[in-house]
Design a protein around this motif. Structure first.
Motif, PDB file in Angstrom:
ATOM      1  N   PHE A 113     -16.220  32.191  45.239  1.00  0.00           N
ATOM      2  CA  PHE A 113     -14.780  32.451  45.141  1.00  0.00           C
ATOM      3  C   PHE A 113     -14.475  33.184  43.839  1.00  0.00           C
ATOM      4  O   PHE A 113     -15.119  32.924  42.813  1.00  0.00           O
ATOM      5  CB  PHE A 113     -13.997  31.129  45.196  1.00  0.00           C
ATOM      6  N   ILE A 114     -13.468  34.059  43.906  1.00  0.00           N
ATOM      7  CA  ILE A 114     -13.096  34.793  42.696  1.00  0.00           C
ATOM      8  C   ILE A 114     -11.890  34.113  42.054  1.00  0.00           C
ATOM      9  O   ILE A 114     -10.894  33.829  42.732  1.00  0.00           O
ATOM     10  CB  ILE A 114     -12.786  36.258  43.019  1.00  0.00           C
ATOM     11  N   ALA A 115     -12.028  33.821  40.773  1.00  0.00           N
ATOM     12  CA  ALA A 115     -10.964  33.106  40.066  1.00  0.00           C
ATOM     13  C   ALA A 115     -10.551  33.874  38.820  1.00  0.00           C
ATOM     14  O   ALA A 115     -11.396  34.375  38.073  1.00  0.00           O
ATOM     15  CB  ALA A 115     -11.465  31.719  39.689  1.00  0.00           C
ATOM     16  N   ALA A 126     -13.779  35.512  37.004  1.00  0.00           N
ATOM     17  CA  ALA A 126     -15.078  34.891  37.306  1.00  0.00           C
ATOM     18  C   ALA A 126     -15.371  34.851  38.789  1.00  0.00           C
ATOM     19  O   ALA A 126     -14.458  34.857  39.618  1.00  0.00           O
ATOM     20  CB  ALA A 126     -15.118  33.483  36.750  1.00  0.00           C
ATOM     21  N   ILE A 127     -16.663  34.789  39.076  1.00  0.00           N
ATOM     22  CA  ILE A 127     -17.111  34.515  40.442  1.00  0.00           C
ATOM     23  C   ILE A 127     -17.766  33.136  40.379  1.00  0.00           C
ATOM     24  O   ILE A 127     -18.684  32.905  39.584  1.00  0.00           O
ATOM     25  CB  ILE A 127     -18.113  35.580  40.926  1.00  0.00           C
ATOM     26  N   VAL A 128     -17.208  32.214  41.162  1.00  0.00           N
ATOM     27  CA  VAL A 128     -17.639  30.821  41.078  1.00  0.00           C
ATOM     28  C   VAL A 128     -18.282  30.416  42.398  1.00  0.00           C
ATOM     29  O   VAL A 128     -17.771  30.759  43.469  1.00  0.00           O
ATOM     30  CB  VAL A 128     -16.416  29.907  40.795  1.00  0.00           C
ATOM     31  N   ASN A 129     -19.366  29.681  42.288  1.00  0.00           N
ATOM     32  CA  ASN A 129     -20.009  29.178  43.495  1.00  0.00           C
ATOM     33  C   ASN A 129     -19.769  27.668  43.623  1.00  0.00           C
ATOM     34  O   ASN A 129     -19.981  26.911  42.690  1.00  0.00           O
ATOM     35  CB  ASN A 129     -21.524  29.455  43.420  1.00  0.00           C
ATOM     36  N   LEU A 130     -19.312  27.253  44.801  1.00  0.00           N
ATOM     37  CA  LEU A 130     -19.142  25.826  45.092  1.00  0.00           C
ATOM     38  C   LEU A 130     -20.199  25.439  46.114  1.00  0.00           C
ATOM     39  O   LEU A 130     -20.410  26.167  47.096  1.00  0.00           O
ATOM     40  CB  LEU A 130     -17.751  25.543  45.664  1.00  0.00           C
ATOM     41  N   SER A 131     -20.839  24.269  45.894  1.00  0.00           N
ATOM     42  CA  SER A 131     -21.949  23.925  46.799  1.00  0.00           C
ATOM     43  C   SER A 131     -22.012  22.433  47.107  1.00  0.00           C
ATOM     44  O   SER A 131     -23.091  21.905  47.255  1.00  0.00           O
ATOM     45  CB  SER A 131     -23.259  24.362  46.160  1.00  0.00           C
ATOM     46  N   THR A 132     -20.901  21.764  47.124  1.00  0.00           N
ATOM     47  CA  THR A 132     -20.713  20.316  47.396  1.00  0.00           C
ATOM     48  C   THR A 132     -20.997  19.443  46.172  1.00  0.00           C
ATOM     49  O   THR A 132     -21.905  19.703  45.395  1.00  0.00           O
ATOM     50  CB  THR A 132     -21.518  19.740  48.598  1.00  0.00           C
ATOM     51  N   ILE A 142     -20.541  28.777  37.618  1.00  0.00           N
ATOM     52  CA  ILE A 142     -19.996  30.120  37.386  1.00  0.00           C
ATOM     53  C   ILE A 142     -21.140  31.114  37.517  1.00  0.00           C
ATOM     54  O   ILE A 142     -22.126  31.029  36.776  1.00  0.00           O
ATOM     55  CB  ILE A 142     -19.348  30.222  35.991  1.00  0.00           C
ATOM     56  N   ARG A 143     -21.027  32.020  38.455  1.00  0.00           N
ATOM     57  CA  ARG A 143     -22.122  32.992  38.657  1.00  0.00           C
ATOM     58  C   ARG A 143     -21.973  34.172  37.713  1.00  0.00           C
ATOM     59  O   ARG A 143     -22.943  34.743  37.243  1.00  0.00           O
ATOM     60  CB  ARG A 143     -22.126  33.498  40.100  1.00  0.00           C
ATOM     61  N   LEU A 174     -15.303  43.221  38.601  1.00  0.00           N
ATOM     62  CA  LEU A 174     -15.847  43.200  39.957  1.00  0.00           C
ATOM     63  C   LEU A 174     -16.786  44.375  40.216  1.00  0.00           C
ATOM     64  O   LEU A 174     -17.766  44.246  40.937  1.00  0.00           O
ATOM     65  CB  LEU A 174     -14.718  43.149  40.994  1.00  0.00           C
ATOM     66  N   HIS A 175     -16.474  45.513  39.591  1.00  0.00           N
ATOM     67  CA  HIS A 175     -17.346  46.671  39.811  1.00  0.00           C
ATOM     68  C   HIS A 175     -18.649  46.579  39.030  1.00  0.00           C
ATOM     69  O   HIS A 175     -19.638  47.186  39.413  1.00  0.00           O
ATOM     70  CB  HIS A 175     -16.602  47.968  39.484  1.00  0.00           C
ATOM     71  N   GLN A 176     -18.607  45.839  37.919  1.00  0.00           N
ATOM     72  CA  GLN A 176     -19.842  45.796  37.104  1.00  0.00           C
ATOM     73  C   GLN A 176     -20.751  44.626  37.456  1.00  0.00           C
ATOM     74  O   GLN A 176     -21.878  44.550  36.980  1.00  0.00           O
ATOM     75  CB  GLN A 176     -19.468  45.704  35.625  1.00  0.00           C
ATOM     76  N   CYS A 177     -20.254  43.703  38.279  1.00  0.00           N
ATOM     77  CA  CYS A 177     -21.038  42.486  38.544  1.00  0.00           C
ATOM     78  C   CYS A 177     -22.110  42.754  39.600  1.00  0.00           C
ATOM     79  O   CYS A 177     -21.801  43.188  40.713  1.00  0.00           O
ATOM     80  CB  CYS A 177     -20.097  41.389  39.012  1.00  0.00           C
ATOM     81  N   LYS A 178     -23.352  42.417  39.254  1.00  0.00           N
ATOM     82  CA  LYS A 178     -24.395  42.712  40.236  1.00  0.00           C
ATOM     83  C   LYS A 178     -24.468  41.637  41.332  1.00  0.00           C
ATOM     84  O   LYS A 178     -25.095  41.817  42.352  1.00  0.00           O
ATOM     85  CB  LYS A 178     -25.760  42.959  39.607  1.00  0.00           C
ATOM     86  N   HIS A 179     -23.788  40.496  41.106  1.00  0.00           N
ATOM     87  CA  HIS A 179     -23.787  39.446  42.134  1.00  0.00           C
ATOM     88  C   HIS A 179     -22.704  39.688  43.179  1.00  0.00           C
ATOM     89  O   HIS A 179     -22.489  38.864  44.048  1.00  0.00           O
ATOM     90  CB  HIS A 179     -23.490  38.069  41.517  1.00  0.00           C
ATOM     91  N   TYR A 180     -21.961  40.768  42.999  1.00  0.00           N
ATOM     92  CA  TYR A 180     -20.810  40.915  43.882  1.00  0.00           C
ATOM     93  C   TYR A 180     -20.694  42.341  44.401  1.00  0.00           C
ATOM     94  O   TYR A 180     -20.817  43.298  43.636  1.00  0.00           O
ATOM     95  CB  TYR A 180     -19.536  40.552  43.094  1.00  0.00           C
ATOM     96  N   GLU A 181     -20.428  42.448  45.677  1.00  0.00           N
ATOM     97  CA  GLU A 181     -20.248  43.781  46.253  1.00  0.00           C
ATOM     98  C   GLU A 181     -18.788  43.921  46.659  1.00  0.00           C
ATOM     99  O   GLU A 181     -18.301  43.098  47.467  1.00  0.00           O
ATOM    100  CB  GLU A 181     -21.149  43.920  47.461  1.00  0.00           C
TER     101      GLU A 181
END
Ligand code: BGC
Length: 526
Positions: A113-115, A126-132, A142-143, A174-181
């Motif tokens: 999710f983007i926050a 940030a790009i955040v990953n939730l995994s239970t 935080i990715r 968002l454009h510079q993040c390699k974890h995100y397209e």
């Protein structure tokens, strides 16, 4: 050289020095208090020979700040605040604002999710990953994150410039993040934590209200929809986004901790600003507080997260010193956030600066010359107070060096001057901890009735530099809250077995915003 001539030269030099100090002193009086009146007799300059001893002033500072921290006074303040809270829960458009979050997270929400988090001194994307929640780190990670400092210049940006600045940071991240397209042809869903008041109109929308913390971006756009302002600023920048959740930073903090621990029911922020979010029954609020709300929402919601905007409480309840009064009168929004002006990172340094100004003026602190580096308002960083307070070196040598460096003094402060600064700093921060404890205790008493409950354990999710990093601050809050609970219980012959624990949670705002997106992410919210 004959002795007489030598003595004459010395006398002349001495006069020159006195003239120089007096000159600076007069000049300083003009600049430091250009907006506030120090005394009614402010044009009367005291002769140097009648200056007040520093230790005498030191005692006064200590007495003025510690007097309200007596347990009986604190109990009284807590009871008065509770009355105010109850009033504002029924009718106020400025505080006790119900959000659209009526359920807490299950801890099973998953995905990236983007926050966005607009705080008082930084904007973070940030790009955040939730995994239970059963996963390590409580299932929140935080990715990728970029942090953008907000200086005084950015604080002064007018609305359009301000949102354009935010959009540029979102675009770049968002454009510079390699974890995100960046997806083609469809809007990017994102959540926003807004560390300012907002009147929420939907899960993803809210109208802009006057902002504190020295920001002026709200000017001319009060009442406009915040989500749309961000979406159109991003659109201008060539980025299609859809704001799917807006939360106050205090609610985000609550949500982040609740993702890990379902018993959390309060979030506290104490950094540049202060605030608290509480999870209360819908019926605690006046019906008008919900505005025009969907009947389905009204039918489903039993409890709701409320943005208390607790910083706005406390006028005529929390005692003020003359320095607080100066600060308030000189503020661009006097009386707007009384609790905040006496407790947060933005103001603790300023209170010390005003005390120093008076000590320079009346006790010849630093030779009677206000250090150039702290002549302007808000130039004394609260981090310096923390350094002075945690200094355990003999004679406070370590913080003396820091004071000399930051104030750009020719010579290091004397031990007596450092002792004065230490007492002033402790007085300011101890009172701040007491006032925050009072405000939290009073909010807790909205959720719990110790005369009816046998015992309880409550966890308050906390975030912000002062509550998490200022030496001894959280511990002092705990002690005050425990004393308030046991003093009240003894008086009401009620159970004293209630424990409130303030739990710091790192990156709470950004994580909680991602949780808000995850909880509300569904076509019905969009
Ligand atoms: C704002 C709140 C915010 C708090 C903490 C206050 O000045 O009014 O909305 O939650 O600061 O950041």
């Amino acid at each position: 050289m004959p002795l007489e001539l030598f003595q004459t030269i010395l006398r002349q030099l001495d006069r020159l020095l006195m003239y120089f100090n007096l000159h600076n002193f007069l000049r300083y009086r003009h600049t430091a208090y250009s907006k506030v009146q120090l005394h009614d007799d402010q044009d009367v300059v005291q002769p140097i020979s009648t200056m007040r001893p520093l230790h005498d002033f030191q005692r006064e500072v200590y007495t003025l700040f510690s007097a309200p921290c007596d347990i009986q006074r604190m109990r009284y303040m807590s009871a008065c605040l509770k009355e105010e809270y109850l009033k504002k829960l029924k009718s106020s458009t400025a505080c006790m604002l119900p959000s659209f979050c009526h359920t807490l997270p299950t801890g099973q929400e998953c995905g990236d999710f983007i926050a966005l988090d607009l705080g008082g001194s930084t904007f973070r994307v940030a790009i955040v990953n939730l995994s239970t929640r059963s996963d390590p780190d409580g299932g929140m990670r935080i990715r990728h994150m970029t942090v953008h400092k907000i200086n005084e210049k950015i604080r002064q940006y007018a609305s359009q410039d301000f949102f354009a600045w935010m959009a540029a940071k979102i675009y770049d991240t968002l454009h510079q993040c390699k974890h995100y397209e960046v997806p083609e042809g469809q809007p990017i869903a994102l959540g926003l934590a807004w560390s300012f008041p907002i009147e929420q109109t939907s899960y993803r929308g809210g109208t802009v209200q006057p902002m504190g913390k020295g920001f002026v971006a709200h000017k001319g756009i009060v009442g406009q929809d915040l989500g749309s302002l961000i979406e159109s600023a991003c659109h201008e920048r060539g980025l299609q986004v859809r704001v799917t959740a807006i939360v106050n930073d205090s609610s985000a903090t609550l949500l982040a901790q609740a993702y890990k621990d379902s018993t959390t029911s309060m979030g506290l922020i104490l950094g540049t600003g202060t605030n608290a979010a509480v999870y209360l029954p819908v019926k605690a609020l006046g019906i008008d507080k919900f505005g025009v709300r969907d009947q389905v929402w009204m039918g489903e919601a039993e409890k709701v997260i409320i943005n208390t905007e607790v910083s706005m409480f406390g006028k005529n309840i929390l005692p003020e010193t003359r320095w607080d009064e100066y600060l308030n009168r000189a503020h661009c929004v006097p009386d707007f956030q009384p609790l905040e002006y006496m407790t947060t990172g933005r103001y603790l340094g300023e209170i010390l600066r005003l005390i120093i100004a008076e000590a320079v003026d009346t006790c010849r602190l630093f030779g009677g010359v206000m250090p150039e580096a702290i002549r302007e308002t808000y130039t004394l960083d609260t981090a310096l107070l923390a350094a002075i307070e945690e200094d355990s070196t003999l004679g406070l040598i370590s913080s003396a060096e820091r004071v000399q460096k930051e104030f750009k003094l020719f010579v290091a402060p004397t031990p007596a001057e450092m002792a004065f600064l230490r007492i002033a700093v402790e007085s300011i921060s101890h009172r701040a901890a007491a006032y925050i404890a009072v405000a939290v205790h009073s909010l807790w008493s909205l959720q719990h009735d110790p005369t009816e409950e046998r015992s309880s354990q409550s966890s308050v999710a906390a975030n912000g530099s002062v509550i998490t990093m200022y030496p001894g601050f959280r511990q002092r809050c705990h002690e005050h809250i425990a004393s308030l609970i046991s003093a009240n219980a003894a008086d009401q012959k009620a159970c004293a077995d209630h424990h409130i624990s303030i739990q710091p949670i790192e990156e709470a705002t950004i994580l909680g915003t991602a949780v808000a997106v995850a909880v509300g992410y569904g076509p019905e919210q969009l």
